[in-house]
Design an enzyme around this catalytic site. Structure first.
Site, PDB file in Angstrom:
ATOM      1  N   GLU A   9       0.669  -1.512  -0.650  1.00 14.93           N
ATOM      2  CA  GLU A   9      -0.227  -0.362  -0.195  1.00 14.93           C
ATOM      3  C   GLU A   9       0.776   1.391  -0.129  1.00 14.93           C
ATOM      4  O   GLU A   9       0.658   2.291  -0.397  1.00 14.93           O
ATOM      5  CB  GLU A   9      -0.640  -0.254   1.260  1.00 14.93           C
ATOM      6  CG  GLU A   9      -1.958  -1.086   1.597  1.00 14.93           C
ATOM      7  CD  GLU A   9      -1.438  -1.961   2.089  1.00 14.93           C
ATOM      8  OE1 GLU A   9      -0.025  -2.349   1.883  1.00 14.93           O
ATOM      9  OE2 GLU A   9      -2.329  -2.861   3.245  1.00 14.93           O
ATOM     10  N   ASP A 110      -2.046  -5.285   3.911  1.00 17.36           N
ATOM     11  CA  ASP A 110      -2.080  -5.384   4.585  1.00 17.36           C
ATOM     12  C   ASP A 110      -2.736  -6.680   5.433  1.00 17.36           C
ATOM     13  O   ASP A 110      -3.240  -6.905   4.454  1.00 17.36           O
ATOM     14  CB  ASP A 110      -2.452  -3.658   5.306  1.00 17.36           C
ATOM     15  CG  ASP A 110      -1.769  -3.184   5.959  1.00 17.36           C
ATOM     16  OD1 ASP A 110      -0.090  -3.174   5.406  1.00 17.36           O
ATOM     17  OD2 ASP A 110      -1.647  -1.538   6.033  1.00 17.36           O
ATOM     18  N   TYR A 318       2.268  -5.121  12.684  1.00 15.12           N
ATOM     19  CA  TYR A 318       0.932  -4.646  12.530  1.00 15.12           C
ATOM     20  C   TYR A 318       0.397  -3.750  13.956  1.00 15.12           C
ATOM     21  O   TYR A 318       0.065  -4.100  14.312  1.00 15.12           O
ATOM     22  CB  TYR A 318      -0.061  -5.430  11.981  1.00 15.12           C
ATOM     23  CG  TYR A 318      -0.355  -5.041  10.769  1.00 15.12           C
ATOM     24  CD1 TYR A 318      -0.738  -4.241   9.710  1.00 15.12           C
ATOM     25  CD2 TYR A 318      -2.339  -5.039  10.914  1.00 15.12           C
ATOM     26  CE1 TYR A 318      -1.392  -4.050   9.370  1.00 15.12           C
ATOM     27  CE2 TYR A 318      -3.352  -4.755  10.315  1.00 15.12           C
ATOM     28  CZ  TYR A 318      -3.195  -3.599   9.438  1.00 15.12           C
ATOM     29  OH  TYR A 318      -3.881  -3.157   8.250  1.00 15.12           O
TER      30      TYR A 318
END
EC number: 5.6.2.1
Length: 861
Positions: A9, A110, A318
């Site tokens: 991303e 993600d 994350y």
């Protein structure tokens, strides 16, 4: 050798991943989402009526227009239409071109549902043979995790994509279908959201409780005792005659004081026991947001922005997760670190395991450092705030795998006639995880050792008057905790929720506390009545569970949406009806006895997105020439009165009550001689009271401001972002902000274009602007490009002919420091003055210069 394409991303993430992949991989970024549902302006029947014939504005055609604007059709099995986001055409063209040249494409977005959806959109847009695509998922951007992920590739999980899509469709339906109703019934510019409206309700409900709260008096008794070895002990009176002791007036407490002073005090019980406090769990998204707010003072938005940076740079796992799970690999590393740096005494025999919360989604890991050996970050890519957040995460993770804190708890019970006195304290016997989280270390004084049956002697009995307090207002941290507790939203949405409800003007933050605005209260009341399910806490939490079931392939996404839309559309149709037929109530203006100073008609109380104000009833005149547009701003007392923390003072304040419904009243300033009290149930209740007198008003109410550009007067206005002064000259349009302390901001410079100075991040050029932090360069294409930087002094010297007198002196500052480093313009917020500093390799050198007595004085640290 043919290469493979890896798509992520963000450019920062791509850069970090590129370090761990070989030359046979091309890593590219989509820079977030590449497409979204078709988005159009909401249809307004009244506004567009003159352009449409009667048949076209029938209900069915209104639905067709609305469906086209939403990009989804709930009446046709949820057909949807996506479009490429503006500005992403070039990125998509590049990705398509590279995709045609490579042998394989890895979608490494993600690992949450949003990332899964982005991967699916990329696959759909790029097109081609499905076997050419693989899904790669990793929890941290380290060499170990990246290599492991590329050895275990998979496919896009369409169940998770459907769960994300169902949430998106539901939110789009609520926003696009309720908003036109709110415009018609309440005020223009309003919107509703499936989750945001529930968050507003939480704050509005708390606001109502606080405003309706009536403090109650009670007393506490502190008894100072002396032991036989002359040591003092302070104890609280907790019970009288085996019932909880809570005197409600001075007479009751005086009786108790007299009784205790005449009594013998005998130790009934002296108890010592060992207790343990288990280490806190590693952070999940919500607890990270709460801790960063409480310990570092960061907003939820700032915390998530910094955490994103730390993740993309490879420093943490994350950051969007609601799981406390830790991998065996991470536990093994941290246990080894604890043993090496703190010793075996601090290492539990078995790893500390934390059960996941009931609302947890997929089994992601908790938020932790990628490498426990990195205690402090030494990187120019991250600022001091990011480094502080990393330290917070590092400490929490390390502490989570350490031994419990060991305490010795002491409880003493003393009898004085029919009164029971108690005191409890605890002593730290072993620090355990507090060795890391020093700020949570408990320090307690020690009791003298007392024998059961021994006598203590009264030194002093001190009564203290108290008043009950209302529940506290929500901070960002406590609001996130409340959302999590009620199962509303997800970790990835908390930041957006807290930002959106402020941006919409439904709530505001003052001194880190949420206050419900009047429009937020009205909206909550209307939605509660007309859309009871939508704004119900349990319904919203239940919907989150249903979305989880979609992700787990237990429920189909279309079935979930059909079930939701059937009930929602029924409530929507009912709400559209007139109030007499049970529809949503209108936001009617409430007439008052105050005459309009222009046309002498009555002024009425009106609420808009900008707040509560008085509007002339002559505005409704159908003849535009006779329409009176006079308004009077109402300033809430809370805008300049400091909150009274002393509950005794609060209890003595005169609480205004509505004569019609007995509800509390909101108080406003009109001017220095007139206040207006409005029923909190307005506009449903027409109650109001005027109060005449001589009042201390805010500075800006008593000042006449002259426009520095055209020299006309400026008048006070209230906008979505607060109060400000605007020039009465419509051509001028000059404005001045009102600062939080009530002062009027200084005039700002007009933007100065510097087309010769080009931006690095885009094709734009710089404009010199002035903000609350002094002058700065910003891209001329703002907000498309948000690039900003400090001006170099040499640039101001080069273009000094463009500088106004106010900042001309900056062009006489030193261009370089004593070591040849270039100097930049900085701003001291406390002194509100500019100064000069130098940087080397992106870091301040410690050299600076200030302008004193018409000359520059150099300061070396």
């Amino acid at each position: 050798m043919q290469k493979s394409l890896v798509i992520v991303e963000s450019p920062a993430k791509a850069k970090t991943i590129n370090q761990y992949l070989g030359s046979e991989y091309i890593v590219k970024s989509s820079i977030g989402h590449i497409r979204d549902l078709t988005k159009g302006k909401l249809y307004n029947k009244e506004k567009n009526k003159k352009f449409l014939n009667e048949n076209f504005i029938e209900k069915t055609n209104e639905n067709k227009i609305l469906i086209k604007q939403m990009g989804i059709d709930p009446y046709q099995n949820w057909k949807f239409e996506y479009h490429i986001l503006p500005g992403k055409e070039k990125i998509i063209s590049e990705l398509k071109y590279i995709a045609n040249q490579v042998k394989h494409i890895y979608l490494a977005t993600d690992l949450d549902r949003e990332g899964e959806a982005i991967a699916w959109h990329l696959k759909e847009v790029i097109g081609g043979d499905s076997s050419k695509f693989s899904r790669v998922v990793f929890n941290e951007i380290t060499q170990h995790s990246i290599q492991k992920a590329f050895k275990n590739v998979g496919h896009i999980n369409m169940n998770r994509v459907h769960a994300q899509q169902a949430r998106r469709f539901m939110d789009r339906i609520v926003g696009y279908m309720i908003s036109p109703l709110l415009w018609k019934k309440i005020a223009r510019g309003l919107s509703a959201g499936r989750v945001q409206s529930v968050a507003v309700r939480i704050i509005a409900d708390r606001e109502s409780i606080i405003k309706n709260f009536v403090p109650e008096e009670y007393w506490k008794l502190d008894v100072s005792l002396i032991s036989q070895d002359k040591k003092k002990i302070n104890m609280d009176v907790t019970h009288y005659n085996n019932k909880k002791f809570r005197p409600i007036n001075e007479n009751e407490v005086s009786f108790a004081v007299e009784k205790i002073q005449k009594s013998s005090c005998i130790v009934k019980n002296y108890e010592e026991k060992i207790s343990y406090l288990k280490a806190p769990a590693p952070f999940i998204t919500s607890t990270l947001q709460q801790s960063a707010s409480l310990r570092l003072g960061f907003s939820v938005k700032k915390t998530m922005f910094l955490a994103q940076k730390l993740y993309e740079e490879g420093y943490i796992t994350y950051m969007r997760t609601d799981s406390n799970y830790l991998s065996e690999y991470a536990i093994k590393k941290v246990r080894k670190y604890i043993k090496s740096n703190y010793g075996s005494n601090y290492l539990p025999k078995e790893p500390n395991i934390y059960s996941n919360e009931k609302h947890s989604q997929e089994a992601h890991e908790a938020i932790r450092p990628s490498d426990i050996k990195i205690k402090n970050i030494d990187s120019d890519h991250l600022n001091s705030s990011a480094k502080k957040l990393y330290e917070l995460i590092w400490n929490q993770f390390l502490a989570s795998q350490m031994k419990s804190v060991k305490y010795k708890s002491i409880t003493v019970t003393v009898l004085a006639d029919m009164f029971k006195l108690q005191k409890s304290e605890r002593i730290v016997m072993f620090q355990g995880w507090n060795k890391v989280l020093i700020e949570e270390k408990n320090v307690f004084s020690q009791f003298p050792i007392l024998q059961t049956g021994s006598q203590l002697f009264i030194n002093k009995v001190t009564p203290s008057q108290k008043f009950t307090k209302p529940p506290p207002r929500f901070s960002e941290a406590s609001l996130v905790r409340e959302l999590e507790k009620k199962g509303i939203g997800r970790p990835s949405t908390y930041s957006a929720i807290t930002s959106k409800i402020q941006d919409r003007g439904y709530v505001k933050i003052k001194k880190n506390k949420f206050y419900a605005e009047k429009m937020g209260e009205i909206l909550t009341i209307r939605l509660k009545k007309s859309f009871s399910n939508l704004i119900d806490y349990n319904f919203t939490a239940h919907m989150e569970k249903k979305l989880d079931q979609v992700a787990e392939n237990k429920v189909t996404w279309r079935y979930l949406l059909d079930d939701f839309f059937k009930k929602f559309s029924e409530q929507l149709e009912q709400a559209k009806k007139s109030p007499e037929e049970g529809g949503m109530e209108l936001n009617n203006i409430v007439p008052t006895s105050l005459n309009c100073p222009i046309c002498c008609k009555k002024m009425g109380i009106k609420t808009a997105i900008t707040g509560v104000f008085l509007s002339c009833l002559g505005y409704n005149n159908t003849d535009n020439k006779k329409r009176c547009k006079k308004t009077i701003n109402l300033i809430t007392l809370n805008d300049f009165n400091k909150e009274q923390d002393n509950q005794k003072k609060i209890s003595l304040q005169l609480i205004q009550k509505c004569d019609i419904c007995n509800m509390y009243m909101d108080s406003y300033f009109i001017n220095e001689k007139l206040k207006l009290h409005i029923c909190a149930n307005n506009p449903s209740c027409s109650g109001y009271k005027f109060e005449k007198g001589v009042f201390k008003s805010p500075i800006y109410l008593s000042k006449t401001i002259q426009c520095e550009k055209c020299y006309n007067n400026m008048k006070l206005k209230i906008g979505p972002f607060g109060k400000f002064f605007t020039c009465i000259n419509k051509i001028c349009k000059n404005t001045r902000k009102i600062l939080p302390n009530g002062e009027i901001s200084d005039p700002k410079l007009e933007p100065i274009p510097f087309p010769e100075l080009l931006c690095k991040q885009s094709d734009a050029w710089f404009v010199l602007r002035e903000g609350i932090s002094g002058i700065f360069f910003a891209a001329n294409t703002f907000p498309k490009s948000r690039e900003t930087r400090s001006p170099f002094v040499e640039e101001l010297v080069r273009f000094q002919h463009l500088l106004p007198e106010k900042i001309y002196y900056l062009s006489s500052a030193p261009v370089i420091d004593n070591y040849g480093n270039k100097t930049i313009v900085c701003f001291d917020k406390k002194k509100k003055t500019h100064y000069i500093a130098s940087k080397k390799d992106g870091k301040f050198t410690g050299w600076s210069a200030v302008f004193i007595d018409q000359k520059w004085c150099v300061i070396n640290k």
